[in-house]
Write an enzyme that holds these catalytic residues in place. Structure first.
Site, mmCIF file in Angstrom:
data_model
loop_
_atom_site.group_PDB
_atom_site.id
_atom_site.type_symbol
_atom_site.label_atom_id
_atom_site.label_comp_id
_atom_site.label_asym_id
_atom_site.label_seq_id
_atom_site.Cartn_x
_atom_site.Cartn_y
_atom_site.Cartn_z
ATOM 1 N N ASP A 37 -4.552 56.515 -0.804
ATOM 2 C CA ASP A 37 -3.240 55.860 -0.793
ATOM 3 C C ASP A 37 -3.357 54.442 -1.360
ATOM 4 O O ASP A 37 -4.036 53.593 -0.788
ATOM 5 C CB ASP A 37 -2.728 55.814 0.649
ATOM 6 C CG ASP A 37 -1.250 55.503 0.756
ATOM 7 O OD1 ASP A 37 -0.629 55.216 -0.273
ATOM 8 O OD2 ASP A 37 -0.726 55.549 1.880
ATOM 9 N N ASP A 38 -2.710 54.196 -2.493
ATOM 10 C CA ASP A 38 -2.702 52.870 -3.131
ATOM 11 C C ASP A 38 -4.092 52.459 -3.606
ATOM 12 O O ASP A 38 -4.393 51.255 -3.679
ATOM 13 C CB ASP A 38 -2.172 51.791 -2.171
ATOM 14 C CG ASP A 38 -0.657 51.767 -2.099
ATOM 15 O OD1 ASP A 38 -0.021 52.726 -2.572
ATOM 16 O OD2 ASP A 38 -0.111 50.784 -1.556
ATOM 17 N N CYS A 75 4.147 56.080 -3.830
ATOM 18 C CA CYS A 75 3.730 56.955 -2.736
ATOM 19 C C CYS A 75 4.497 58.274 -2.661
ATOM 20 O O CYS A 75 3.948 59.338 -2.925
ATOM 21 C CB CYS A 75 3.865 56.226 -1.406
ATOM 22 S SG CYS A 75 2.877 54.729 -1.262
ATOM 23 N N ARG A 79 3.727 62.307 -3.830
ATOM 24 C CA ARG A 79 3.527 63.334 -2.813
ATOM 25 C C ARG A 79 4.483 64.502 -3.015
ATOM 26 O O ARG A 79 4.101 65.674 -2.879
ATOM 27 C CB ARG A 79 3.685 62.714 -1.418
ATOM 28 C CG ARG A 79 2.539 61.798 -1.079
ATOM 29 C CD ARG A 79 2.860 60.759 -0.009
ATOM 30 N NE ARG A 79 1.968 59.626 -0.201
ATOM 31 C CZ ARG A 79 0.716 59.566 0.264
ATOM 32 N NH1 ARG A 79 0.239 60.553 1.004
ATOM 33 N NH2 ARG A 79 -0.035 58.522 0.008
ATOM 34 N N LYS A 132 -0.922 61.261 5.939
ATOM 35 C CA LYS A 132 0.408 60.730 5.633
ATOM 36 C C LYS A 132 1.300 61.769 4.963
ATOM 37 O O LYS A 132 0.942 62.360 3.958
ATOM 38 C CB LYS A 132 0.243 59.508 4.723
ATOM 39 C CG LYS A 132 1.527 58.908 4.181
ATOM 40 C CD LYS A 132 1.202 57.631 3.432
ATOM 41 C CE LYS A 132 2.328 57.160 2.548
ATOM 42 N NZ LYS A 132 2.023 55.886 1.874
ATOM 43 N N HIS A 134 5.389 61.429 4.464
ATOM 44 C CA HIS A 134 6.221 60.525 3.663
ATOM 45 C C HIS A 134 7.115 61.217 2.636
ATOM 46 O O HIS A 134 7.451 60.637 1.604
ATOM 47 C CB HIS A 134 5.330 59.478 2.957
ATOM 48 C CG HIS A 134 6.059 58.200 2.642
ATOM 49 N ND1 HIS A 134 5.641 57.323 1.658
ATOM 50 C CD2 HIS A 134 7.181 57.649 3.179
ATOM 51 C CE1 HIS A 134 6.459 56.287 1.610
ATOM 52 N NE2 HIS A 134 7.405 56.464 2.519
ATOM 53 N N HIS A 223 -4.100 51.736 1.687
ATOM 54 C CA HIS A 223 -2.771 51.124 1.701
ATOM 55 C C HIS A 223 -2.736 49.946 2.685
ATOM 56 O O HIS A 223 -3.378 49.988 3.727
ATOM 57 C CB HIS A 223 -1.753 52.189 2.127
ATOM 58 C CG HIS A 223 -0.319 51.826 1.920
ATOM 59 N ND1 HIS A 223 0.322 50.842 2.639
ATOM 60 C CD2 HIS A 223 0.616 52.340 1.087
ATOM 61 C CE1 HIS A 223 1.589 50.756 2.261
ATOM 62 N NE2 HIS A 223 1.790 51.663 1.311
ATOM 63 N N ASP A 329 -2.648 58.359 -4.990
ATOM 64 C CA ASP A 329 -1.217 58.597 -5.204
ATOM 65 C C ASP A 329 -0.580 57.647 -6.208
ATOM 66 O O ASP A 329 0.499 57.911 -6.727
ATOM 67 C CB ASP A 329 -0.454 58.559 -3.873
ATOM 68 C CG ASP A 329 -0.461 57.190 -3.207
ATOM 69 O OD1 ASP A 329 -1.266 56.318 -3.600
ATOM 70 O OD2 ASP A 329 0.341 56.990 -2.275
ATOM 71 N N LYS A 379 0.860 49.672 -9.151
ATOM 72 C CA LYS A 379 1.766 50.605 -8.494
ATOM 73 C C LYS A 379 3.212 50.200 -8.782
ATOM 74 O O LYS A 379 3.538 49.017 -8.785
ATOM 75 C CB LYS A 379 1.493 50.549 -6.984
ATOM 76 C CG LYS A 379 2.529 51.183 -6.079
ATOM 77 C CD LYS A 379 2.185 50.886 -4.627
ATOM 78 C CE LYS A 379 3.206 51.446 -3.650
ATOM 79 N NZ LYS A 379 2.818 51.163 -2.251
#
Length: 535
Positions: A37-38, A75, A79, A132, A134, A223, A329, A379
């Site tokens: 993530d990130d 994000c 996903r 996660k 989301h 993240h 992501d 991002k």
């Protein structure tokens, strides 16, 4: 016929059935998708980092690394796209989990898509998820309602790693869930460990079923908030005092040495908002070093837990028949913990040292520029710094060890890849709903070293930022300027030389291609979207 004869026939029938089931399972691998993530392009060892990631490095050494794999730059769009094999707008998540009265922007997965879990479950797989979600916060849209047999993790987009249900925005409720119920975290919680704990429990439970499994392991690391365990931070403290310019140069040098980047690739200029390292005070340098050490420790801990999952597979005898794919992501995040979007308590915690478990801070542009080496921006934008991800694929006996693949591919391809690995067809209907045809192309031929047709074009849009890639050409623009820029990513992967003035016909050709896709995918110009109803 005597009763004993019936019993013998029944036993023979059961034996044959069990043999068929075991043979079928052996021919259909377990499938694991691990999502960071990130995390930036250069943040793991085998993509240039100084961070210790021996488990991911081993997967790469014995598998495949792709140098031009793409996500959706944010994000939840990623996903939604990864899970469904569609572009995010087609799946209903055109702009995060913001609710708008437009189907492509409703803020959760729609009924005209299927998830990988739904498709594989119908094909005889057990479907597991940890981490996660989301892509739908209401209980009606939780993972167990979208094909997962078991789920444990964070329903929302971010949280503290030590106190995960503590709200960081005004009037916010954060949820940890186990299957379809809320879960209350106990003492000693650290999110990265907790999610892996349950992934391992789910894998252990699957062993009793004699069915292959699909695991979607969606870590929240790294993240923001950047929070790590003291023993992991200690490995990295002091390693970043040489400054961001030197760190980026060293990462690019390692990328070139390993074959991830071409020998003549140039480093994008240091982000214009970042000063000269030597202009900083000693205190400012120490703060950067601390934040980078905590960030690296988060990636390190994620790698440790990937190692735990692999060890469990080995203990269960499943390691040789499991495909593992790893990616991020989006590119690294330059976001900061500032402004009215955060609670007063969190805004105050932003100024605590990053080593303090009660802090709530981010490494901002200073760190993200290092993480995205050698690319520009971050991002949210559709430049390589926003959309390019490390991608590792590991499949013993199928993928030749140590391969590096330079063909461009995309998260939309993971649905088709999983279905081909499992021998499952993509459905035309599901639960009475017509399903949008997948946009992806299976990577299995590429895994096998066979010719791969790839894509005529890859497309990107997020909150008005746009791009299209076809072959070696990439057309990209950022809001609000909305001016197309043209790059040859074969010779200029860092997007430093805009060729739009020199090749106006190529700009026209690619912009027409983008416009056709945008109409087909129900993309609405961001400034024309109605007001969001919130997350």
């Amino acid at each position: 016929m005597k009763a004993t004869s019936y019993i013998m026939l029944a036993l023979i029938w059961c034996s044959v059935n069990n043999t068929i089931s075991a043979q079928q399972k052996a021919s259909r691998p377990n499938i694991i998708i691990i999502l960071a993530d990130d995390m930036g392009y250069s943040d793991i060892g085998c993509y240039g980092a100084e961070t210790q990631t021996p488990n991911l490095d081993d997967l790469a050494k014995n598998g495949l690394r792709m140098t031009q794999f793409y996500n959706a730059s944010r994000c939840c769009p990623t996903r939604a796209s990864l899970l469904t094999g569609l572009y995010q707008h087609q799946a209903g998540v055109g702009d995060m989990v913001n609710h708008r009265d437009v189907p492509a922007y409703q803020g959760y997965l729609n009924n005209n898509c299927v998830t990988i879990a739904e498709a594989l479950k119908a094909g005889g797989y057990n479907t597991l998820m940890a981490g996660k979600w989301h892509v739908g916060t209401d209980t009606a849209h939780w993972p167990v309602k979208r094909g997962f047999d078991h789920y444990f993790g964070l329903i929302d987009g971010a949280s503290s790693y030590f106190t995960p249900t503590m709200p960081y925005r005004p009037n916010q409720k954060l949820t940890i869930a186990l299957d379809n119920k809320e879960f209350t975290p106990g003492p000693g919680w650290y999110s990265t460990n907790a999610y892996a704990d349950y992934a391992i429990k789910f894998i252990e439970g699957n062993k009793k079923t004699n069915k292959p499994f699909f695991l979607y392991m969606a870590f929240t690391s790294p993240h923001w908030p950047i929070q790590a365990l003291p023993e992991d931070i200690a490995k990295y403290k002091g390693k970043y005092m040489q400054g961001w310019d030197r760190l980026r140069e060293e990462r690019l040098a390692r990328q070139k040495a390993s074959g991830i980047m071409d020998k003549d690739e140039k480093l994008s200029p240091r982000d214009k908002s970042i000063p000269e390292w030597d202009s900083l005070t000693p205190e400012q340098k120490e703060q950067f070093d601390t934040k980078m050490a905590v960030y690296a420790a988060m990636v390190d801990r994620m790698d440790q837990n990937i190692g735990r999952i692999r060890q469990k597979l080995k203990e269960l005898g499943e390691d040789k028949n499991t495909v593992i794919m790893f990616l991020s992501d989006n590119g690294a995040s330059n976001e900061s913990i500032k402004g009215p979007g955060f609670t007063p308590e969190v805004l105050a915690a932003n100024y605590k040292p990053a080593t303090d478990p009660t802090s709530f801070t981010a490494y901002e542009t200073l760190g993200a520029n290092v993480s995205n080496t050698p690319f520009r921006l971050f991002k949210h934008w559709e430049y390589e710094g926003g959309t390019a991800t490390p991608f590792i694929a590991y499949y013993p006996g199928v993928i030749k060890p140590g391969r590096i693949e330079r063909q461009p591919a995309h998260i939309i391809d993971l649905m088709s890849t999983c279905l081909e690995l499992a021998g499952v067809s993509y459905p035309k209907t599901y639960n009475g709903n017509v399903i949008t045809p997948t946009e992806g192309v299976s990577l299995v031929p590429l895994f096998k070293g066979q010719p791969w047709k790839g894509h005529n074009g890859l497309f990107f849009e997020h909150e008005g930022n746009r791009a299209v890639r076809q072959g070696d050409w990439k057309l990209v623009s950022q809001r609000p300027a909305n001016k197309w820029e043209l790059y040859n990513v074969k010779t200029d992967r860092s997007e430093g030389n805009d060729l739009s003035a020199s090749y106006p016909e190529k700009v026209a050709e690619l912009s027409a291609l983008y416009n056709d896709w945008a109409a087909r995918a129900d993309v609405i110009p961001f400034d024309q979207l109605g007001k969001s109803k919130g997350e």
